[in-house]
Structures are given as structure tokens and as C-alpha cells.
Design an enzyme around this catalytic site. Structure first.
Site, PDB file in Angstrom:
ATOM      1  CE  LYS A  38       0.857   2.766 -34.980  1.00  0.00           C
ATOM      2  NZ  LYS A  38       2.144   2.604 -34.299  1.00  0.00           N
ATOM      3  CE1 TYR A 264       0.556  33.733 -49.607  1.00  0.00           C
ATOM      4  CE2 TYR A 264       0.154  31.367 -49.507  1.00  0.00           C
ATOM      5  CZ  TYR A 264      -0.230  32.665 -49.222  1.00  0.00           C
ATOM      6  OH  TYR A 264      -1.409  32.887 -48.547  1.00  0.00           O
TER       7      TYR A 264
END
Length: 369
Positions: A38, A264
Site C-alpha cells: 500500500k 524564512y
């Protein structure tokens, strides 16, 4: 192997084969092997992984959602595929692509039987999920008998397997709870076989349980994370090989003066002349902000370089002041000199979250066995 010239995830099929054979050696020759692929095979490449496991002899595959199974079928995978968490809108696609649903509640069971009868199916393979203590999905010991009654009143479906999921098979402090789950499942499974008058496959062992509770292998085991090189136990991890290696490249090097800031919010401030290198990957690629501010680092030419400042969406910056490197050099984020578990721990998370979180925009490169 050529050096990376861009951000990429190398997927080593030789490591996958090693892990498959290592796990297979821990179970009996008559025990079937279900490989869980999965989430793009835990962040790798589900088609490439499935094709290799099919070649190696895996008996069953498991995915979480219907479309994951459809993708494998469309890629030519013919091995039986269990859908672990199907939803009603996907039932027609399940039958169309010969997928096998987990039926985990009376509502889901009833709806699938209705569709199977409408489609004039006979003995369509389904799987019954039992809740023995995980408390996520599944029939309980108290309410599963109504499900058996529904199954007895139709020939449209047939139970291919009955299964459950252990909550803490890697944790020896929870051994009593795990043994209780195994015993509950055993009681349900044997009662179920009596009522059905045939014996479906039985599986409760995940990767950790294959190693820690071999007596609970029944006639099939189900392994996911172990195939990709992890086991939740560092002693077992030594016998496994991580399949994925995440690499990038130095796009640019900046020469910082004392007092210069990076990124940032100016989260990194140079306290001395510093060389910083910029890499083309960021939190949109699965390298979360929690890895920034020197919490984690990468390897450049065999040397550790901390991630500085805030991780950006598409960029991270690293400190290469004391490393002999230049623009265009390869960088290893995890794999090789840095085990993915160690990198994940530096960010306060686990291997599952790290490897399944690598964005699909990151190029996958398959390394043959």
C-alpha cells in the site's frame, strides 16, 4: 553507480529481494506470504515492487484502497490482491478488476453481497477482518456470528481469509496483550471454520510478529515495513536492508558573513563566516519543517552537514563550512551513511512516516537486483 544530478529516490530491488528471503526464512515452507504494498509500496514504487515480489514468489498482495489495486492490475500484476479498507463506491471496480475486499462490518458485508448477487458472482473471494483489540476496523468476537449467517445464505461470495491486526507486536511490555489478541483470533477463526464448513486462510502476524510470535503464523503471514528494510527492532533491522535511498544535489553555495541570516523568518544567523549549500527538495517532498534548525542533517562527500534555518517548500539549506564540496555534488539525505530510522528519529518521527511521505514528484530510479 552514477552520482545524482537531481533529487531522486533510488529503489534497490536487490535489497527488497534480500528482505523477502530473510522474512521468508522465518516462516514454515507451507505458510503463505502476503506482501503489503500500500501507499506506493511504502513510498517507493508499487508497480516495480510488486513485479519483483511476484517474481520472487509472493502468494498475495495487500493494499489499502481500491484504486491502488486497480493500478497494479492495469500494470499487469496477476497475484491475488486484498483491499484492506474498501469503500462502497469502489465495489464495482473491485469486481471488475478481480480484487478481493476486506469486509469489516455488517454494512460493508451486506452491500458487497448485494452487488455480488446482482453481478451473478459465485464464490467471489472476500476476506473477513476481526477486531481483537486494535479497535480500528473489524467484527468483534461478540458480533461476528451475524456475518456468518449472511455468508451462509449466499453462494455469491466465499471467505478466502480471516485476519486480524496486532496492536503492539514489537513491544515486549505488551506481550500479554498481544498473546490475548492471538488467542482471541484463534478462537474466532476456529469457530468460523466450523460454521462455514471449510477452512479459509488465517493471518494475524505482521512484520514484528513474524519474528516475535512465530507460533501465531497460522497458514499465512502479512508483512509490509519489513520488506522495505525496517522491523521496529534494531536487532532485527541488522538483518534487513533499507530499499530506498533519497539523494539530492547542491544547487548553489552561498558565502555568508558573520551576522547574515538564512531562509524564512531568518531562523539561522551566522555567528562566523559560513558556507551554506542549497538543495532542491523541501517539505513538499516529504522533508518536514521539523528536520530544520539543525535537528537533522545530510551527508555530503561522506561528511555530515546539518540542515539550517527553516525547511522551505522546495528547498533546504545545509551548513558545509568544513566540507570540501562544490555546486553539483551529490547529497544523501537517508540511506547509505545515514539509516532512515536515524534520520526519522532526528525529526521526532518514525520510519513509516518518513518513507511514505516522500512526494510522488520526487523521481524514482529503480536499481535492478
Amino acid at each position: 553507480m552514477p552520482k545524482a544530478q537531481e533529487t531522486l529516490l533510488e529503489i534497490d530491488l536487490g535489497a527488497l529481494a534480500h528482505n523477502y528471503k530473510t522474512i521468508r526464512s522465518r516462516i514454515g515452507a507451507d505458510v503463505k506470504f502476503m506482501a503489503v504494498i500500500k501507499a506506493y509500496a511504502y513510498g517507493n514504487d508499487s508497480v516495480a515492487i510488486a513485479k519483483k515480489l511476484e517474481e520472487l514468489g509472493a502468494d498475495y498482495f495487500a493494499v489499502a484502497y481500491t484504486e491502488e489495486g486497480v493500478r497494479l492490475r492495469e500494470a499487469g500484476i496477476t497475484t491475488p490482491i486484498l483491499i484492506l479498507h474498501p469503500q462502497i463506491p469502489g465495489f464495482e471496480r473491485i469486481i471488475e478488476h478481480c480484487l478481493e475486499p476486506s469486509l469489516y462490518s455488517d454494512r460493508i458485508l451486506k452491500e458487497f453481497i448485494n452487488l455480488a448477487e446482482e453481478k451473478k458472482q459465485k464464490d467471489y473471494p472476500v476476506h473477513l477482518k476481526f477486531n481483537t483489540g486494535m479497535n480500528r476496523l473489524g467484527f468483534t468476537e461478540e458480533n461476528y456470528k451475524a456475518a456468518v449467517e449472511r455468508l451462509s445464505n449466499t453462494n455469491s461470495v466465499k471467505v478466502a481469509s480471516a485476519f486480524s491486526h496486532l496492536a503492539a507486536s514489537e513491544d515486549w511490555k505488551e506481550r500479554e496483550f498481544s498473546l490475548r489478541q492471538i488467542n482471541t483470533f484463534r478462537n474466532i477463526a476456529y469457530s468460523l471454520a466450523e460454521k462455514l464448513e471449510y477452512e479459509p486462510l488465517l493471518h494475524i502476524c505482521n512484520t514484528s510478529a513474524i519474528f516475535n510470535y512465530p507460533e501465531a503464523a497460522f497458514n499465512m503471514v502479512r508483512t509490509g515495513i519489513g520488506l522495505y528494510g525496517f522491523s521496529n527492532d534494531e536487532n532485527i533491522d541488522k538483518d534487513l536492508k533499507p530499499v530506498g535511498t533519497l539523494k539530492s544535489v547542491i544547487s548553489q553555495i552561498q558565502e555568508l558573513k558573520e551576522g547574515d541570516t538564512v531562509g524564512y523568518n531568518r531562523e539561522f544567523k551566522a555567528v562566523q563566516p559560513t558556507r551554506s549549500a542549497t538543495l532542491p527538495l523541501g517539505h513538499a517532498d516529504g522533508i518536514d519543517r521539523k528536520y530544520g534548525k539543525s535537528n537533522a542533517g545530510v551527508f555530503v562527500n561522506g561528511q555530515y552537514a546539518p540542515i539550517i534555518g527553516n525547511v522551505c517548500m522546495d528547498i533546504i539549506m545545509i551548513d558545509v563550512t568544513d566540507i570540501d564540496c562544490e555546486e553539483g555534488d551529490e547529497v544523501i539525505i537517508f540511506g547509505g551513511p545515514q539509516h532512515p530510522v536515524k534520520f526519522a528519529e532526528a525529526g521526532g518521527t518514525i520510519s513509516y512516516e518518513l518513507i511514505t511521505g516522500i512526494s510522488q514528484r520526487v523521481k524514482r530510479v529503480i536499481i535492478p537486483e
